[in-house]
Design a protein around this motif. Structure first.
Motif, PDB file in Angstrom:
ATOM      1  N   PRO A   1       1.061   9.647 -11.386  1.00  0.00           N
ATOM      2  CA  PRO A   1       2.401   9.555 -11.965  1.00  0.00           C
ATOM      3  C   PRO A   1       3.251   8.445 -11.346  1.00  0.00           C
ATOM      4  O   PRO A   1       3.996   7.761 -12.054  1.00  0.00           O
ATOM      5  CB  PRO A   1       3.005  10.937 -11.697  1.00  0.00           C
ATOM      6  N   SER A   2       3.140   8.247 -10.033  1.00  0.00           N
ATOM      7  CA  SER A   2       3.914   7.178  -9.390  1.00  0.00           C
ATOM      8  C   SER A   2       3.419   5.811  -9.832  1.00  0.00           C
ATOM      9  O   SER A   2       4.221   4.897 -10.081  1.00  0.00           O
ATOM     10  CB  SER A   2       3.850   7.297  -7.869  1.00  0.00           C
ATOM     11  N   ALA A   3       2.103   5.643  -9.932  1.00  0.00           N
ATOM     12  CA  ALA A   3       1.546   4.365 -10.400  1.00  0.00           C
ATOM     13  C   ALA A   3       2.013   4.065 -11.821  1.00  0.00           C
ATOM     14  O   ALA A   3       2.390   2.924 -12.131  1.00  0.00           O
ATOM     15  CB  ALA A   3       0.023   4.394 -10.322  1.00  0.00           C
ATOM     16  N   GLU A   4       2.025   5.091 -12.672  1.00  0.00           N
ATOM     17  CA  GLU A   4       2.499   4.905 -14.044  1.00  0.00           C
ATOM     18  C   GLU A   4       3.984   4.560 -14.068  1.00  0.00           C
ATOM     19  O   GLU A   4       4.409   3.705 -14.859  1.00  0.00           O
ATOM     20  CB  GLU A   4       2.244   6.171 -14.858  1.00  0.00           C
ATOM     21  N   ARG A   5       4.752   5.202 -13.210  1.00  0.00           N
ATOM     22  CA  ARG A   5       6.197   4.924 -13.160  1.00  0.00           C
ATOM     23  C   ARG A   5       6.466   3.478 -12.752  1.00  0.00           C
ATOM     24  O   ARG A   5       7.308   2.798 -13.342  1.00  0.00           O
ATOM     25  CB  ARG A   5       6.868   5.886 -12.179  1.00  0.00           C
ATOM     26  N   ILE A   6       5.735   3.006 -11.745  1.00  0.00           N
ATOM     27  CA  ILE A   6       5.901   1.615 -11.297  1.00  0.00           C
ATOM     28  C   ILE A   6       5.490   0.654 -12.410  1.00  0.00           C
ATOM     29  O   ILE A   6       6.173  -0.337 -12.668  1.00  0.00           O
ATOM     30  CB  ILE A   6       5.081   1.344 -10.016  1.00  0.00           C
TER      31      ILE A   6
ATOM     32  N   ASP B   1       7.096  -3.363 -16.315  1.00  0.00           N
ATOM     33  CA  ASP B   1       6.334  -3.798 -17.478  1.00  0.00           C
ATOM     34  C   ASP B   1       6.818  -5.169 -17.947  1.00  0.00           C
ATOM     35  O   ASP B   1       8.016  -5.418 -18.072  1.00  0.00           O
ATOM     36  CB  ASP B   1       6.502  -2.775 -18.613  1.00  0.00           C
ATOM     37  N   GLY B   2       5.879  -6.055 -18.172  1.00  0.00           N
ATOM     38  CA  GLY B   2       6.219  -7.393 -18.650  1.00  0.00           C
ATOM     39  C   GLY B   2       6.427  -8.411 -17.543  1.00  0.00           C
ATOM     40  O   GLY B   2       6.578  -9.595 -17.825  1.00  0.00           O
ATOM     41  N   ASN B   3       6.450  -7.962 -16.285  1.00  0.00           N
ATOM     42  CA  ASN B   3       6.613  -8.904 -15.173  1.00  0.00           C
ATOM     43  C   ASN B   3       5.230  -9.418 -14.779  1.00  0.00           C
ATOM     44  O   ASN B   3       4.390  -8.649 -14.309  1.00  0.00           O
ATOM     45  CB  ASN B   3       7.284  -8.218 -13.974  1.00  0.00           C
ATOM     46  N   PRO B   4       4.976 -10.708 -14.958  1.00  0.00           N
ATOM     47  CA  PRO B   4       3.646 -11.247 -14.678  1.00  0.00           C
ATOM     48  C   PRO B   4       3.322 -11.356 -13.182  1.00  0.00           C
ATOM     49  O   PRO B   4       2.194 -11.669 -12.827  1.00  0.00           O
ATOM     50  CB  PRO B   4       3.684 -12.632 -15.333  1.00  0.00           C
ATOM     51  N   ARG B   5       4.295 -11.080 -12.328  1.00  0.00           N
ATOM     52  CA  ARG B   5       4.058 -11.228 -10.886  1.00  0.00           C
ATOM     53  C   ARG B   5       3.696  -9.914 -10.201  1.00  0.00           C
ATOM     54  O   ARG B   5       3.683  -9.830  -8.979  1.00  0.00           O
ATOM     55  CB  ARG B   5       5.276 -11.853 -10.210  1.00  0.00           C
ATOM     56  N   ILE B   6       3.352  -8.877 -10.974  1.00  0.00           N
ATOM     57  CA  ILE B   6       2.982  -7.609 -10.366  1.00  0.00           C
ATOM     58  C   ILE B   6       1.713  -7.052 -10.989  1.00  0.00           C
ATOM     59  O   ILE B   6       1.493  -7.161 -12.199  1.00  0.00           O
ATOM     60  CB  ILE B   6       4.115  -6.572 -10.458  1.00  0.00           C
ATOM     61  N   GLU B   7       0.877  -6.491 -10.136  1.00  0.00           N
ATOM     62  CA  GLU B   7      -0.331  -5.794 -10.563  1.00  0.00           C
ATOM     63  C   GLU B   7      -0.273  -4.416  -9.911  1.00  0.00           C
ATOM     64  O   GLU B   7      -0.090  -4.304  -8.705  1.00  0.00           O
ATOM     65  CB  GLU B   7      -1.582  -6.528 -10.100  1.00  0.00           C
ATOM     66  N   VAL B   8      -0.404  -3.381 -10.716  1.00  0.00           N
ATOM     67  CA  VAL B   8      -0.377  -2.006 -10.217  1.00  0.00           C
ATOM     68  C   VAL B   8      -1.793  -1.440 -10.270  1.00  0.00           C
ATOM     69  O   VAL B   8      -2.428  -1.455 -11.326  1.00  0.00           O
ATOM     70  CB  VAL B   8       0.581  -1.126 -11.034  1.00  0.00           C
ATOM     71  N   VAL B   9      -2.251  -0.941  -9.125  1.00  0.00           N
ATOM     72  CA  VAL B   9      -3.592  -0.366  -9.022  1.00  0.00           C
ATOM     73  C   VAL B   9      -3.460   1.097  -8.639  1.00  0.00           C
ATOM     74  O   VAL B   9      -2.872   1.414  -7.597  1.00  0.00           O
ATOM     75  CB  VAL B   9      -4.442  -1.110  -7.962  1.00  0.00           C
ATOM     76  N   HIS B  10      -3.991   1.969  -9.489  1.00  0.00           N
ATOM     77  CA  HIS B  10      -4.014   3.409  -9.162  1.00  0.00           C
ATOM     78  C   HIS B  10      -5.265   3.641  -8.333  1.00  0.00           C
ATOM     79  O   HIS B  10      -6.371   3.601  -8.826  1.00  0.00           O
ATOM     80  CB  HIS B  10      -4.024   4.242 -10.437  1.00  0.00           C
TER      81      HIS B  10
ATOM     82  N   VAL C   1       0.848  -1.188   0.000  1.00  0.00           N
ATOM     83  CA  VAL C   1       0.000   0.000   0.000  1.00  0.00           C
ATOM     84  C   VAL C   1       0.886   1.240   0.000  1.00  0.00           C
ATOM     85  O   VAL C   1       1.726   1.403   0.878  1.00  0.00           O
ATOM     86  CB  VAL C   1      -0.934   0.005   1.226  1.00  0.00           C
ATOM     87  N   GLY C   2       0.691   2.082  -0.991  1.00  0.00           N
ATOM     88  CA  GLY C   2       1.503   3.296  -1.093  1.00  0.00           C
ATOM     89  C   GLY C   2       2.928   2.974  -1.486  1.00  0.00           C
ATOM     90  O   GLY C   2       3.866   3.202  -0.733  1.00  0.00           O
ATOM     91  N   ALA C   3       3.114   2.452  -2.678  1.00  0.00           N
ATOM     92  CA  ALA C   3       4.419   1.939  -3.101  1.00  0.00           C
ATOM     93  C   ALA C   3       5.407   3.012  -3.530  1.00  0.00           C
ATOM     94  O   ALA C   3       6.576   2.705  -3.751  1.00  0.00           O
ATOM     95  CB  ALA C   3       4.230   0.943  -4.241  1.00  0.00           C
ATOM     96  N   GLY C   4       4.956   4.244  -3.658  1.00  0.00           N
ATOM     97  CA  GLY C   4       5.881   5.309  -4.067  1.00  0.00           C
ATOM     98  C   GLY C   4       6.462   5.033  -5.440  1.00  0.00           C
ATOM     99  O   GLY C   4       5.744   4.901  -6.413  1.00  0.00           O
ATOM    100  N   HIS C   5       7.779   4.903  -5.503  1.00  0.00           N
ATOM    101  CA  HIS C   5       8.442   4.638  -6.788  1.00  0.00           C
ATOM    102  C   HIS C   5       8.772   3.167  -6.979  1.00  0.00           C
ATOM    103  O   HIS C   5       9.415   2.802  -7.953  1.00  0.00           O
ATOM    104  CB  HIS C   5       9.706   5.485  -6.911  1.00  0.00           C
ATOM    105  N   GLY C   6       8.385   2.317  -6.032  1.00  0.00           N
ATOM    106  CA  GLY C   6       8.535   0.880  -6.213  1.00  0.00           C
ATOM    107  C   GLY C   6       9.845   0.287  -5.729  1.00  0.00           C
ATOM    108  O   GLY C   6      10.215  -0.809  -6.143  1.00  0.00           O
TER     109      GLY C   6
ATOM    110  N   THR D   1       0.795  -7.067  -5.428  1.00  0.00           N
ATOM    111  CA  THR D   1      -0.233  -6.123  -5.834  1.00  0.00           C
ATOM    112  C   THR D   1       0.134  -4.799  -5.185  1.00  0.00           C
ATOM    113  O   THR D   1       0.273  -4.703  -3.972  1.00  0.00           O
ATOM    114  CB  THR D   1      -1.637  -6.559  -5.378  1.00  0.00           C
ATOM    115  N   VAL D   2       0.335  -3.796  -6.016  1.00  0.00           N
ATOM    116  CA  VAL D   2       0.760  -2.475  -5.575  1.00  0.00           C
ATOM    117  C   VAL D   2      -0.426  -1.528  -5.691  1.00  0.00           C
ATOM    118  O   VAL D   2      -1.106  -1.507  -6.715  1.00  0.00           O
ATOM    119  CB  VAL D   2       1.910  -1.965  -6.480  1.00  0.00           C
ATOM    120  N   THR D   3      -0.680  -0.743  -4.633  1.00  0.00           N
ATOM    121  CA  THR D   3      -1.653   0.331  -4.731  1.00  0.00           C
ATOM    122  C   THR D   3      -0.914   1.647  -4.544  1.00  0.00           C
ATOM    123  O   THR D   3      -0.015   1.754  -3.728  1.00  0.00           O
ATOM    124  CB  THR D   3      -2.762   0.216  -3.675  1.00  0.00           C
ATOM    125  N   GLU D   4      -1.286   2.613  -5.352  1.00  0.00           N
ATOM    126  CA  GLU D   4      -0.631   3.922  -5.277  1.00  0.00           C
ATOM    127  C   GLU D   4      -1.657   5.000  -5.608  1.00  0.00           C
ATOM    128  O   GLU D   4      -2.378   4.890  -6.597  1.00  0.00           O
ATOM    129  CB  GLU D   4       0.558   3.978  -6.250  1.00  0.00           C
TER     130      GLU D   4
END
Length: 65
Positions: free
Chosen positions: A43-48, A53-62, A17-22, A36-39
């Motif tokens: 802009p930070s969610a997009e950066r993460i 990108d391409g890593n199947p083990r991560i989900e980014v939620v804005h 929760v609140g991953a910042g820049h990852g 699962t990352v929430t941000e």
């Protein structure tokens, strides 16, 4: 804890929760966790999302709430 679980062969899921820049996200992924990352910051969610990108083990939620 994540690394120990990974070494045991058991799957590990992390909610960050609140991953910042990852930066911590990288540690979790290096330990073979599924993250699962929430941000709140768009802009930070997009950066993460671009960073992992391409890593199947991560989900980014804005999370705008």
């Amino acid at each position: 804890m994540v690394a120990e679980r990974s070494e045991s062969g058991a799957p590990c899921r992390v909610l960050e929760v609140g991953a910042g820049h990852g930066d911590f996200t990288a540690l979790f992924l290096d330990a073979d966790a599924h993250v699962t990352v929430t941000e709140m910051s768009g802009p930070s969610a997009e950066r993460i999302a671009r960073r992992y990108d391409g890593n199947p083990r991560i989900e980014v939620v804005h999370d705008e709430s």
